[in-house]
Enzyme design. Structure first.
Site, short mmCIF file in Angstrom:
data_model
loop_
_atom_site.label_atom_id
_atom_site.label_comp_id
_atom_site.label_asym_id
_atom_site.label_seq_id
_atom_site.Cartn_x
_atom_site.Cartn_y
_atom_site.Cartn_z
N TYR A 1 4.41 9.50 -11.04
CA TYR A 1 3.85 8.66 -10.36
C TYR A 1 3.32 8.12 -11.63
CZ TYR A 1 -0.57 8.16 -7.70
OH TYR A 1 -1.65 7.69 -6.98
N LYS B 1 2.30 3.56 -11.50
CA LYS B 1 1.31 3.16 -11.13
C LYS B 1 1.04 1.83 -12.51
CE LYS B 1 0.66 4.54 -7.41
NZ LYS B 1 0.58 4.04 -6.24
N ASN C 1 1.25 -1.04 -0.12
CA ASN C 1 -0.25 0.16 -0.83
C ASN C 1 0.66 1.43 0.25
OD1 ASN C 1 -2.74 1.83 1.10
ND2 ASN C 1 -0.52 1.96 2.59
#
Length: 341
Positions: A223, A227, A158
């Site tokens: 970022y 992902k 996470n």
């Protein structure tokens, strides 16, 4: 036959007229009207059947072409879970929900446990200070978890940060830190905990990605890249578990939340853009709830928390893809990072 059609039409908001109520002079327009209605019903039923069949086939594929559900193999009070970044935010909500099922949880985080946890919950939680950018730190924490709690059967990756820099402005150190936390740490934790899962032919590995997996954001290209890479890692790990390690019993899930209340969205460089774009933020509890439901159901797959159309954007014509990306071009602005040292 007409009664059956009337019943179906009523269910979808249409109304048929009994042809016996009209004389022969009215038969042509009535026949056309009735034929159109029947055609709409047929198309509607065909579309509904296609959507339902697609959902069933997707679920079958995500669960290794197996119709069986092995929920009975899981004893939640007897399981051990590892949650990176579990001290606060979405991670803390995930920990609380796992604990509510009696599961013991090891939290790997650089920051201490927040006051979010109650005295009743803390006996089931062990905190291990761990900088997930350090392979050595992760190894030491993993050794301690195995010694203190036993081999984990659940791994939830996470931990994540966000930057707000353009490609030319981002400092090299900020770029490296983001990739180490958002992506490379997943490899390190999988290296540590997957072997025990394979030995037991049981486990669940969950990764928290983002809707940015599908749409790259100006000002947050680093970022978005991590992902999108997590999605590739999820798909590749699933394939290797089936075809290299012969262990399809191990579940894999990737979660794609939309913008969520967190340290990332609280950062001034991002908060302003979100406000101007009128973005509605998800609650971290709602994201955690979807994650834990997936684990308790003992299912693999992808969880999309946002517009369901987003994962399909890559199939759009290029001009339409670019319109979608253009619409998000100013959400992330300014300079900064949410990394914690």
């Amino acid at each position: 036959m007409f009664r059956c059609l009337t019943l179906v039409a009523t269910c979808i908001g249409l109304q048929l007229v009994d042809p016996t109520a009209f004389d022969i002079s009215d038969s042509l327009p009535l026949g056309l009207h009735q034929a159109t209605t029947i055609r709409l019903i047929k198309w509607g039923l065909a579309a509904w059947t296609t959507v339902e069949a697609n959902a069933v086939l997707n679920s079958w594929a995500e669960n290794r072409w197996s119709w069986k559900n092995d929920k009975s193999d899981w004893n939640w009070p007897g399981e051990v879970a590892v949650v990176t970044g579990g001290s606060a935010g979405i991670g803390a909500c995930v920990v609380k929900k796992l604990v509510s099922h009696g599961t013991k949880v090891a939290v790997l985080d650089i920051g201490p446990l927040s006051s979010h946890f109650t005295d009743a919950e803390r006996p089931l939680i062990r905190y291990y200070r761990c900088d997930v950018t350090s392979r050595d730190d992760i190894h030491r924490a993993a050794e301690a978890v195995r010694s203190d709690m036993g081999p984990p059967s659940i791994l939830i990756n996470n931990a994540g940060i966000g930057n707000a820099y353009t490609i030319l402005d981002i400092p090299t150190e900020a770029l490296r830190t983001l990739f180490e936390i958002n992506l490379i740490s997943h490899w390190s934790t999988i290296h540590e905990f997957l072997p025990d899962m394979i030995a037991k032919k049981k486990g669940h590995i969950m990764s928290v990605a983002s809707l940015a997996s599908f749409v790259a954001l100006a000002g947050a290209v680093d970022y978005s890249a991590t992902k999108a890479a997590l999605l590739a890692l999820h798909e590749g790990l699933t394939q290797e578990l089936k075809h290299r390690y012969k262990c399809p019993q191990i579940k894999t899930t990737i979660v794609h939340p939309g913008w969520t209340k967190s340290a990332i969205t609280a950062h001034e460089a991002i908060k302003v853009g979100l406000k101007q774009a009128g973005v509605s933020l998800l609650e971290p509890e709602d994201v955690a709830d979807a994650m834990i439901k997936q684990i308790i159901a003992a299912k693999s797959g992808q969880i999309v928390l946002g517009p369901a159309i987003l994962p399909k954007i890559r199939a759009f014509p290029m001009w339409l893809q670019e319109i979608v990306r253009d619409s998000q071009a100013n959400v992330v602005s300014g300079n900064g990072s949410t990394a914690t040292k």
